[in-house]
Write an enzyme that holds these catalytic residues in place. Structure first.
Site, PDB file in Angstrom:
ATOM      1  N   ASN A   1       1.565  13.625  86.356  1.00 47.93           N
ATOM      2  CA  ASN A   1       2.224  14.917  86.590  1.00 47.93           C
ATOM      3  C   ASN A   1       2.487  15.714  85.317  1.00 47.93           C
ATOM      4  O   ASN A   1       2.475  16.949  85.344  1.00 47.93           O
ATOM      5  CB  ASN A   1       3.509  14.745  87.398  1.00 47.93           C
ATOM      6  CG  ASN A   1       4.468  13.742  86.803  1.00 47.93           C
ATOM      7  OD1 ASN A   1       4.107  12.945  85.935  1.00 47.93           O
ATOM      8  ND2 ASN A   1       5.705  13.762  87.267  1.00 47.93           N
TER       9      ASN A   1
ATOM     10  N   GLU B   1      10.873   4.321  82.772  1.00 46.97           N
ATOM     11  CA  GLU B   1      11.367   5.619  83.263  1.00 46.97           C
ATOM     12  C   GLU B   1      10.798   5.764  84.661  1.00 46.97           C
ATOM     13  O   GLU B   1       9.619   6.099  84.837  1.00 46.97           O
ATOM     14  CB  GLU B   1      10.911   6.744  82.323  1.00 46.97           C
ATOM     15  CG  GLU B   1      11.646   8.050  82.549  1.00 46.97           C
ATOM     16  CD  GLU B   1      10.876   8.995  83.449  1.00 46.97           C
ATOM     17  OE1 GLU B   1      11.240   9.057  84.640  1.00 46.97           O
ATOM     18  OE2 GLU B   1       9.941   9.642  82.982  1.00 46.97           O
TER      19      GLU B   1
ATOM     20  N   VAL C   1       6.371   0.107  91.191  1.00 46.59           N
ATOM     21  CA  VAL C   1       5.449  -0.358  90.159  1.00 46.59           C
ATOM     22  C   VAL C   1       6.216  -0.789  88.911  1.00 46.59           C
ATOM     23  O   VAL C   1       5.850  -1.757  88.239  1.00 46.59           O
ATOM     24  CB  VAL C   1       4.408   0.719  89.827  1.00 46.59           C
ATOM     25  CG1 VAL C   1       3.492   0.262  88.688  1.00 46.59           C
ATOM     26  CG2 VAL C   1       3.571   1.047  91.063  1.00 46.59           C
ATOM     27  N   GLY C   2       7.293  -0.089  88.586  1.00 48.07           N
ATOM     28  CA  GLY C   2       8.096  -0.451  87.425  1.00 48.07           C
ATOM     29  C   GLY C   2       8.625  -1.865  87.499  1.00 48.07           C
ATOM     30  O   GLY C   2       8.673  -2.589  86.491  1.00 48.07           O
TER      31      GLY C   2
ATOM     32  N   GLU D   1      13.882   7.690  75.968  1.00 48.48           N
ATOM     33  CA  GLU D   1      12.805   8.362  75.249  1.00 48.48           C
ATOM     34  C   GLU D   1      13.338   9.689  74.729  1.00 48.48           C
ATOM     35  O   GLU D   1      14.155  10.327  75.382  1.00 48.48           O
ATOM     36  CB  GLU D   1      11.606   8.597  76.169  1.00 48.48           C
ATOM     37  CG  GLU D   1      10.951   7.307  76.640  1.00 48.48           C
ATOM     38  CD  GLU D   1       9.707   7.551  77.482  1.00 48.48           C
ATOM     39  OE1 GLU D   1       9.648   8.581  78.163  1.00 48.48           O
ATOM     40  OE2 GLU D   1       8.804   6.710  77.442  1.00 48.48           O
TER      41      GLU D   1
ATOM     42  N   GLY E   1       6.752   5.986  85.984  1.00 48.46           N
ATOM     43  CA  GLY E   1       6.144   5.959  87.309  1.00 48.46           C
ATOM     44  C   GLY E   1       7.164   5.541  88.349  1.00 48.46           C
ATOM     45  O   GLY E   1       8.378   5.697  88.167  1.00 48.46           O
ATOM     46  N   SER E   2       6.668   5.002  89.441  1.00 46.89           N
ATOM     47  CA  SER E   2       7.542   4.660  90.561  1.00 46.89           C
ATOM     48  C   SER E   2       8.361   3.405  90.269  1.00 46.89           C
ATOM     49  O   SER E   2       7.983   2.556  89.457  1.00 46.89           O
ATOM     50  CB  SER E   2       6.710   4.433  91.823  1.00 46.89           C
ATOM     51  OG  SER E   2       5.954   3.235  91.718  1.00 46.89           O
ATOM     52  N   THR E   3       9.485   3.289  90.966  1.00 49.73           N
ATOM     53  CA  THR E   3      10.328   2.107  90.827  1.00 49.73           C
ATOM     54  C   THR E   3       9.593   0.858  91.301  1.00 49.73           C
ATOM     55  O   THR E   3       9.712  -0.223  90.699  1.00 49.73           O
ATOM     56  CB  THR E   3      11.629   2.289  91.615  1.00 49.73           C
ATOM     57  OG1 THR E   3      12.367   3.382  91.028  1.00 49.73           O
ATOM     58  CG2 THR E   3      12.493   1.039  91.573  1.00 49.73           C
TER      59      THR E   3
ATOM     60  N   CYS F   1       9.845  13.791  88.338  1.00 51.10           N
ATOM     61  CA  CYS F   1      10.824  12.753  88.643  1.00 51.10           C
ATOM     62  C   CYS F   1      12.251  13.275  88.584  1.00 51.10           C
ATOM     63  O   CYS F   1      13.136  12.727  89.237  1.00 51.10           O
ATOM     64  CB  CYS F   1      10.648  11.575  87.687  1.00 51.10           C
ATOM     65  SG  CYS F   1      10.762  12.036  85.946  1.00 51.10           S
TER      66      CYS F   1
END
Length: 447
Positions: free
Chosen positions: A113, A214, A196-197, A423, A192-194, A248
């Site tokens: 994105n 993040e 996958v995180g 970050e 990315g998504s939770t 996000c």
């Protein structure tokens, strides 16, 4: 690239790290500034690539580049500000030193994105610290990332300091896991998504690697009776419909106090109605498509679920069929409740859902009623309430009469299941790519 390419990339990055970690911080800063200059000079080309890769309007692509180069500029300055400490401990005749050193090879797993901004925010900090970086871009946006790597080489960063592993949807999981598990990769940063995180964290746990996550957001906005409604609408509208809602930190749930609910939702409906949806290079376009067909499916699912549970669809709610693109109408949903998917999940589409509340306490309770904690926003002119909300809202970033507050000088990151680590910002971002080494010296004859 495939799993078989990972080891060669890591070995290349490690060999480059052994040299780059000794480069003087001022030289690192000068190279970062040169990279920054080359990116700015290539602004038109990069913006065009971003439009065609992501679908966002040209004005938004330029906005992303202007935002992103804030990171290269900022971290060029931070490269020379890494400091250790010297102290006198309680034991007599001793001194304690701490020194900061780069952690080693880092891996960045980045989304589609904001392909320019996500790279410069992560890589800028790593290069300032003295680390090398392997980037795995999203399959949707490889060209923008490869272009940045080319410009980095032109800026004087030797081969291996930045490596790029492009993937397709099928081999992304296996290649990412191989990166996370490689013994020479010492730091992983993921956006990315939770879902996958959590997988990334598990992969890294076996090697006890340093990780920054993040992750997803389900960001609430609270609008009080005493807010400047025009200011709030402008801020929320820009936040919500930027990149067709695919951010996000976008507004996912908008809670409006009952005294201004009808008036404010009318203002927001007009804002959404005035958006011009189209190709990013069409003149006057203010909102582009969603980037993937998965985004269309989820948007439609959320609208149908809201309708089935009693919500009013004041505007939009349908896929736009023109030209066969991934266009979805700017959508306004009224009278939403916590039983609906628009409340429970991150929508990631141009859908703005409104909830009515009466008292501050219930708005805070509803806003915090999520496993996520990336960003929260509120609009009020009551200074006492401002302080209460800053303390009581459960999120890593709080926008106070403000929509998007992300900037190079501000720490970016969430709490709860929105991840951990920061970050950008002073000190903390570069610190994510460093280790602290303690030295204790005993003097022969203390005084």
């Amino acid at each position: 690239m495939s799993v078989e390419d990972v080891d060669a990339a890591v070995q290349s990055s490690h060999a480059a790290f052994l040299k780059y970690r000794t480069v003087n911080p001022r030289v690192r800063a000068q190279r970062l500034l040169k990279w920054d200059t080359l990116i700015r000079e290539a602004r038109d080309d990069l913006a065009k690539i971003v439009v065609f890769e992501t679908g966002k309007p040209l004005a938004e692509a330029y906005g992303e580049l202007d935002y992103a180069t804030g990171f290269t500029w900022w971290f060029a300055g931070e490269a020379e500000r890494v400091r250790g400490t010297v102290s006198t401990p309680s034991a007599p005749g001793r001194r304690v030193f701490t020194v900061k050193q780069p952690i080693g090879v880092a891996a960045a797993l980045v989304p589609w994105n904001f392909p320019i901004a996500m790279i410069l925010r992560k890589v800028g900090a790593a290069l300032a610290a003295g680390c090398t970086m392997i980037i795995k871009p999203s399959p949707e946006t490889p060209l923008s990332v490869l272009t940045l790597a080319l410009l980095a080489e032109k800026a004087g960063f030797e081969k291996g300091i930045i490596n790029v592993l492009t993937t397709d949807l099928d081999n992304t999981p296996a290649l990412s896991e191989a990166l996370c598990r490689h013994s020479l990769v010492k730091k992983v940063t993921f956006t990315g998504s939770t879902r996958v995180g959590k997988l990334i964290a598990k992969h890294c746990a076996d090697g006890l690697k340093k990780v920054t996550l993040e992750l997803g957001g389900n960001c609430p906005v609270i609008v009080f009776d005493d807010a400047d409604l025009e200011q709030a609408a402008a801020q929320i509208g820009a936040l919500k419909f930027r990149h067709a809602g695919q951010a996000c930190i976008t507004a996912n749930r908008v809670y409006v106090q009952s005294g201004v609910y009808e008036k404010f939702t009318e203002i927001m409906t007009k804002f959404a109605k005035d958006l011009k949806v189209g190709h990013g290079f069409e003149k006057g376009t203010t909102m582009g498509p969603v980037t993937t067909p998965r985004g269309l499916d989820k948007a439609k699912q959320h609208v149908e679920d809201a309708k089935a549970n009693g919500a009013r669809i004041m505007l939009g709610g349908q896929r736009m069929k023109e030209d066969g693109g991934f266009f979805f109408e700017p959508t306004i949903i009224l009278d939403a409740t916590d039983k609906m998917l628009v409340s429970q999940e991150e929508t990631f589409a141009p859908i703005c859902s409104f909830f009515k509340f009466d008292k501050e306490e219930e708005a805070v309770q509803w806003a915090n009623n999520t496993s996520m904690g990336l960003a929260s926003y509120f609009f009020t002119k009551n200074v006492d309430r401002t302080w209460r909300l800053l303390e009581n809202l459960e999120a890593g970033m709080i926008g106070m009469n403000t929509g998007n507050s992300s900037a190079a000088e501000s720490p970016f990151g969430g709490i709860k299941e929105s991840g951990y680590g920061k970050e950008s910002g002073k000190d903390v971002a570069v610190e994510e790519y460093m280790i602290t080494k303690t030295g204790t010296l005993t003097l022969a004859d203390h005084y």
